[in-house]
Design a protein around this motif. Structure first.
Motif, PDB file in Angstrom:
ATOM      1  N   LYS A  22     -36.158  40.625 -18.716  1.00 57.48           N
ATOM      2  CA  LYS A  22     -36.842  39.333 -18.673  1.00 57.48           C
ATOM      3  C   LYS A  22     -35.877  38.186 -19.001  1.00 57.48           C
ATOM      4  N   ASN A  23     -35.015  38.397 -19.994  1.00 60.32           N
ATOM      5  CA  ASN A  23     -34.113  37.335 -20.458  1.00 60.32           C
ATOM      6  C   ASN A  23     -32.794  37.258 -19.691  1.00 60.32           C
ATOM      7  N   LYS A  24     -32.273  38.400 -19.257  1.00 57.96           N
ATOM      8  CA  LYS A  24     -30.950  38.424 -18.623  1.00 57.96           C
ATOM      9  C   LYS A  24     -30.977  38.804 -17.151  1.00 57.96           C
ATOM     10  N   GLY A  25     -32.082  39.416 -16.713  1.00 55.63           N
ATOM     11  CA  GLY A  25     -32.176  39.848 -15.328  1.00 55.63           C
ATOM     12  C   GLY A  25     -31.503  41.183 -15.068  1.00 55.63           C
ATOM     13  N   VAL A  26     -30.846  41.717 -16.085  1.00 56.15           N
ATOM     14  CA  VAL A  26     -30.146  42.991 -15.934  1.00 56.15           C
ATOM     15  C   VAL A  26     -30.274  43.764 -17.250  1.00 56.15           C
ATOM     16  N   ILE A  27     -30.312  45.088 -17.126  1.00 55.25           N
ATOM     17  CA  ILE A  27     -30.416  45.957 -18.304  1.00 55.25           C
ATOM     18  C   ILE A  27     -29.129  46.773 -18.368  1.00 55.25           C
ATOM     19  N   ARG A  28     -28.379  46.616 -19.472  1.00 51.80           N
ATOM     20  CA  ARG A  28     -27.138  47.369 -19.637  1.00 51.80           C
ATOM     21  C   ARG A  28     -27.192  48.184 -20.925  1.00 51.80           C
TER      22      ARG A  28
END
Length: 145
Positions: free
Chosen positions: A19-25
């Motif tokens: 939601k906040n970064k657009g990507v999950i790492r």
């Protein structure tokens, strides 16, 4: 599907990151959950086996529809409980956040519904009583123990 408290925490963290970064790492999940990256990878494998995320090593991480539903439900409970604890009960934000993080995994749907209804009722129908209650709680905090 049986999802553990810890698995809900991982799903919620991934939801917030997306939601906040657009990507999950992996490194972001590890930082957010205060664990080491190998622990995150182990959790991702388990969540992938349960069909809650799409994960391949060194590839993107995505929540499946079911994973997103669980994450959104958990995050929604967290927001509601934090707001209830701070706005209705007058609990300091940091404590409210910490407590909400624990409660969100154990509270039933009916309890969430009633908390939401009660908060709305007290804020709309009894704002003066709520202000008086909160004022008294602020005075209590200022008094030495």
């Amino acid at each position: 599907m049986n999802v553990s408290k810890r698995e809900e925490e991982y799903l919620e963290a991934m939801y917030i990151l997306h939601k906040n970064k657009g990507v999950i790492r992996v490194k972001d999940i590890a930082r957010m959950m205060r664990v080491k990256p190998p622990s995150v990878v182990d959790a991702l494998k388990k969540l992938s086996e349960k069909g809650l995320i799409e994960y391949e090593k060194y590839d993107r991480i995505l929540l499946t529809n079911e994973g997103r539903r669980i994450a959104e439900d958990t995050y929604s409970k967290h927001l509601l409980l934090t707001q209830f604890f701070t706005d209705i009960l007058g609990i300091p934000r940091e404590t409210a956040e910490r407590d909400a993080c624990q409660f969100e995994h154990y509270v039933s749907g009916i309890t969430v519904k009633r908390i939401r209804e009660f908060a709305q009722f007290i804020q709309e129908e009894c704002p003066y009583v709520l202000k008086q209650f909160l004022k008294e709680k602020l005075v209590e905090k200022e008094e030495p123990e």
